[in-house]
Motif scaffolding. Structure first.
Motif, PDB file in Angstrom:
ATOM      1  N   ILE A  50      45.301  56.067  61.482  1.00 51.06           N
ATOM      2  CA  ILE A  50      45.722  55.575  60.156  1.00 51.06           C
ATOM      3  C   ILE A  50      45.260  54.126  59.974  1.00 51.06           C
ATOM      4  O   ILE A  50      44.741  53.738  58.933  1.00 51.06           O
ATOM      5  CB  ILE A  50      47.268  55.674  60.003  1.00 51.06           C
ATOM      6  N   PHE A  51      45.440  53.336  61.046  1.00 52.16           N
ATOM      7  CA  PHE A  51      45.048  51.924  60.967  1.00 52.16           C
ATOM      8  C   PHE A  51      43.550  51.779  60.685  1.00 52.16           C
ATOM      9  O   PHE A  51      43.145  51.007  59.808  1.00 52.16           O
ATOM     10  CB  PHE A  51      45.410  51.197  62.276  1.00 52.16           C
ATOM     11  N   VAL A  52      42.746  52.537  61.433  1.00 55.69           N
ATOM     12  CA  VAL A  52      41.288  52.396  61.304  1.00 55.69           C
ATOM     13  C   VAL A  52      40.845  52.751  59.879  1.00 55.69           C
ATOM     14  O   VAL A  52      39.977  52.085  59.307  1.00 55.69           O
ATOM     15  CB  VAL A  52      40.559  53.245  62.376  1.00 55.69           C
ATOM     16  N   GLU A 116      53.109  47.491  58.228  1.00 54.67           N
ATOM     17  CA  GLU A 116      53.065  46.033  58.026  1.00 54.67           C
ATOM     18  C   GLU A 116      51.686  45.467  58.358  1.00 54.67           C
ATOM     19  O   GLU A 116      51.190  44.565  57.680  1.00 54.67           O
ATOM     20  CB  GLU A 116      54.154  45.355  58.870  1.00 54.67           C
ATOM     21  N   TYR A 117      51.073  46.022  59.399  1.00 51.55           N
ATOM     22  CA  TYR A 117      49.728  45.552  59.769  1.00 51.55           C
ATOM     23  C   TYR A 117      48.743  45.914  58.636  1.00 51.55           C
ATOM     24  O   TYR A 117      47.916  45.090  58.228  1.00 51.55           O
ATOM     25  CB  TYR A 117      49.316  46.190  61.101  1.00 51.55           C
ATOM     26  N   CYS A 118      48.858  47.137  58.123  1.00 49.90           N
ATOM     27  CA  CYS A 118      47.943  47.566  57.051  1.00 49.90           C
ATOM     28  C   CYS A 118      48.155  46.721  55.787  1.00 49.90           C
ATOM     29  O   CYS A 118      47.202  46.412  55.071  1.00 49.90           O
ATOM     30  CB  CYS A 118      48.121  49.049  56.747  1.00 49.90           C
ATOM     31  N   ALA A 140      39.292  38.502  65.361  1.00 54.40           N
ATOM     32  CA  ALA A 140      40.459  38.608  66.245  1.00 54.40           C
ATOM     33  C   ALA A 140      40.893  40.072  66.413  1.00 54.40           C
ATOM     34  O   ALA A 140      41.223  40.506  67.524  1.00 54.40           O
ATOM     35  CB  ALA A 140      41.615  37.765  65.685  1.00 54.40           C
ATOM     36  N   ILE A 141      40.847  40.838  65.331  1.00 57.34           N
ATOM     37  CA  ILE A 141      41.245  42.253  65.393  1.00 57.34           C
ATOM     38  C   ILE A 141      40.344  43.007  66.378  1.00 57.34           C
ATOM     39  O   ILE A 141      40.811  43.768  67.227  1.00 57.34           O
ATOM     40  CB  ILE A 141      41.185  42.893  63.976  1.00 57.34           C
ATOM     41  N   GLU A 142      39.050  42.772  66.251  1.00 54.48           N
ATOM     42  CA  GLU A 142      38.096  43.464  67.130  1.00 54.48           C
ATOM     43  C   GLU A 142      38.195  42.949  68.567  1.00 54.48           C
ATOM     44  O   GLU A 142      38.127  43.718  69.526  1.00 54.48           O
ATOM     45  CB  GLU A 142      36.663  43.277  66.605  1.00 54.48           C
ATOM     46  N   ALA A 143      38.371  41.632  68.716  1.00 54.22           N
ATOM     47  CA  ALA A 143      38.380  41.024  70.057  1.00 54.22           C
ATOM     48  C   ALA A 143      39.576  41.489  70.890  1.00 54.22           C
ATOM     49  O   ALA A 143      39.445  41.719  72.093  1.00 54.22           O
ATOM     50  CB  ALA A 143      38.373  39.500  69.939  1.00 54.22           C
ATOM     51  N   VAL A 144      40.733  41.641  70.244  1.00 53.99           N
ATOM     52  CA  VAL A 144      41.920  42.071  71.004  1.00 53.99           C
ATOM     53  C   VAL A 144      41.683  43.457  71.611  1.00 53.99           C
ATOM     54  O   VAL A 144      41.951  43.672  72.801  1.00 53.99           O
ATOM     55  CB  VAL A 144      43.187  42.073  70.106  1.00 53.99           C
ATOM     56  N   TYR A 145      41.136  44.363  70.813  1.00 53.20           N
ATOM     57  CA  TYR A 145      40.885  45.714  71.361  1.00 53.20           C
ATOM     58  C   TYR A 145      39.824  45.665  72.448  1.00 53.20           C
ATOM     59  O   TYR A 145      39.949  46.311  73.473  1.00 53.20           O
ATOM     60  CB  TYR A 145      40.474  46.677  70.235  1.00 53.20           C
ATOM     61  N   GLN A 146      38.767  44.894  72.183  1.00 50.13           N
ATOM     62  CA  GLN A 146      37.677  44.835  73.167  1.00 50.13           C
ATOM     63  C   GLN A 146      38.213  44.325  74.508  1.00 50.13           C
ATOM     64  O   GLN A 146      37.998  44.942  75.555  1.00 50.13           O
ATOM     65  CB  GLN A 146      36.575  43.918  72.616  1.00 50.13           C
ATOM     66  N   ARG A 169      35.088  53.165  74.696  1.00 52.25           N
ATOM     67  CA  ARG A 169      34.795  53.018  73.258  1.00 52.25           C
ATOM     68  C   ARG A 169      34.917  51.562  72.805  1.00 52.25           C
ATOM     69  O   ARG A 169      34.098  51.045  72.077  1.00 52.25           O
ATOM     70  CB  ARG A 169      35.731  53.942  72.463  1.00 52.25           C
ATOM     71  N   TRP A 170      36.000  50.905  73.246  1.00 46.14           N
ATOM     72  CA  TRP A 170      36.192  49.505  72.817  1.00 46.14           C
ATOM     73  C   TRP A 170      35.831  48.494  73.910  1.00 46.14           C
ATOM     74  O   TRP A 170      35.551  47.349  73.604  1.00 46.14           O
ATOM     75  CB  TRP A 170      37.639  49.278  72.361  1.00 46.14           C
ATOM     76  N   GLY A 171      35.884  48.953  75.156  1.00 43.03           N
ATOM     77  CA  GLY A 171      35.718  47.997  76.259  1.00 43.03           C
ATOM     78  C   GLY A 171      34.294  47.858  76.754  1.00 43.03           C
ATOM     79  O   GLY A 171      34.041  47.077  77.664  1.00 43.03           O
ATOM     80  N   HIS A 211      50.676  41.048  65.015  1.00 42.68           N
ATOM     81  CA  HIS A 211      50.617  42.455  64.583  1.00 42.68           C
ATOM     82  C   HIS A 211      50.112  43.348  65.720  1.00 42.68           C
ATOM     83  O   HIS A 211      50.567  44.484  65.859  1.00 42.68           O
ATOM     84  CB  HIS A 211      49.706  42.603  63.362  1.00 42.68           C
ATOM     85  N   GLU A 212      49.157  42.843  66.493  1.00 45.80           N
ATOM     86  CA  GLU A 212      48.637  43.650  67.604  1.00 45.80           C
ATOM     87  C   GLU A 212      49.742  43.924  68.640  1.00 45.80           C
ATOM     88  O   GLU A 212      49.876  45.038  69.137  1.00 45.80           O
ATOM     89  CB  GLU A 212      47.428  42.976  68.270  1.00 45.80           C
ATOM     90  N   VAL A 213      50.534  42.891  68.931  1.00 40.36           N
ATOM     91  CA  VAL A 213      51.636  43.077  69.892  1.00 40.36           C
ATOM     92  C   VAL A 213      52.620  44.117  69.341  1.00 40.36           C
ATOM     93  O   VAL A 213      53.039  45.035  70.056  1.00 40.36           O
ATOM     94  CB  VAL A 213      52.350  41.724  70.188  1.00 40.36           C
TER      95      VAL A 213
HETATM   96  C1  LIG Z   1      45.484  48.190  65.852  1.00 35.43           C
HETATM   97  C2  LIG Z   1      44.005  48.095  66.048  1.00 35.43           C
HETATM   98  N1  LIG Z   1      43.439  46.874  66.240  1.00 35.43           N
HETATM   99  C3  LIG Z   1      42.076  46.799  66.406  1.00 35.43           C
HETATM  100  C4  LIG Z   1      41.280  47.903  66.386  1.00 35.43           C
HETATM  101  C5  LIG Z   1      39.806  47.772  66.614  1.00 35.43           C
HETATM  102  N2  LIG Z   1      39.028  48.236  65.527  1.00 35.43           N
HETATM  103  C6  LIG Z   1      41.911  49.123  66.192  1.00 35.43           C
HETATM  104  N3  LIG Z   1      41.212  50.276  66.205  1.00 35.43           N
HETATM  105  N4  LIG Z   1      43.285  49.229  66.042  1.00 35.43           N
END
Ligand SMILES: Cc1ncc(CN)c(N)n1
Length: 223
Positions: A50-52, A116-118, A140-146, A169-171, A211-213
């Motif tokens: 949903i987030f993506v 809330e994040y959306c 920041a959004i991309e970096a946290v997942y990476q 996929r992200w790492g 939001h990520e936390v």
């Molecule tokens: C919550 C969240 N944050 C970041 C990403 C990385 N696109 C993600 N897929 N989802």
């Protein structure tokens, strides 16, 4: 002599506790330690789908602003477009992965932290929000997942075999290079930004981390 550091480096140092909280969350540590509760993983999978989907319009709006921007942002379009293409793959991957785990994406209801994040993503699409602020949040959004998922691929990790693909996929290294490109754009923009824009960008950076936390917390609950 005073050390010359970029603005993003300064913020990463200043807010290191929160950054570590977002990138080394117990949810991520449980993947890395091989003791993840699979119901948590399934919750994360459905919610992140949903987030993506909500993230795509933000990236599209950042892309539009890069196109409208000054000459030095002409290369930004390629970087952002690459991110957009990756999101296209990501959506297809979520569908495939969901069917593997018997998660029915059409039945998923967005949870509060996700809503809330959306909503925050949507606020970044407001025409009053400067490109600099949006690109900082995007980085920041991309970096946290990476960084989070790269942590699950380090030597000695006990990441379960069935979650390796998710972490890749992200790492993966390419994803790391992509995040570095976004960070360079953010730092270039910040260098020429007014104090007011810099402050707004720092606040956006902090909001992303919070939001990520919350998003990991929601998934970790597994409900
Ligand atoms: C919550 C969240 N944050 C970041 C990403 C990385 N696109 C993600 N897929 N989802």
């Amino acid at each position: 002599m005073e050390e010359k550091i970029t603005m993003t480096e300064r913020w990463l140092r200043k807010h290191s506790l929160l950054y570590v909280g977002a990138t080394r969350h117990p949810f991520i540590r449980s993947i890395r330690d091989g003791n993840i509760d699979l119901s948590s993983f399934k919750t994360w999978l459905g919610q992140d789908y949903i987030f993506v989907r909500a993230f795509v319009p933000l990236v599209s709006s950042v892309l539009t602003n890069a196109w409208k921007g000054s000459d030095d942002s002409s290369n930004d379009m390629e970087v952002i477009l690459g991110g957009m293409a990756a999101l296209n793959d990501e959506i297809a991957w979520f569908k495939k992965e969901a069917s593997k785990w018997d998660v029915h994406l059409s039945n998923i209801v967005s949870q509060k932290a996700n809503q809330e994040y959306c909503r925050f993503l949507e606020s970044l699409m407001n025409p009053e929000v400067k490109y600099t602020v949006a690109i900082v949040a995007f980085w920041a959004i991309e970096a946290v997942y990476q960084e989070s998922f790269a942590h699950c691929l380090e030597d000695g990790c006990k990441t379960p075999a069935e979650l390796q693909e998710t972490c890749q996929r992200w790492g993966n290294e390419g994803s790391g290079l992509y995040c570095n490109s976004l960070r360079k754009i953010a730092d270039r923009q910040l260098q020429k930004a007014s104090d007011d824009v810099k402050t707004k960008a720092e606040v956006a950076f902090l909001r992303v981390l919070e939001h990520e936390v919350d998003f990991w917390n929601m998934s970790y609950g597994g409900t």
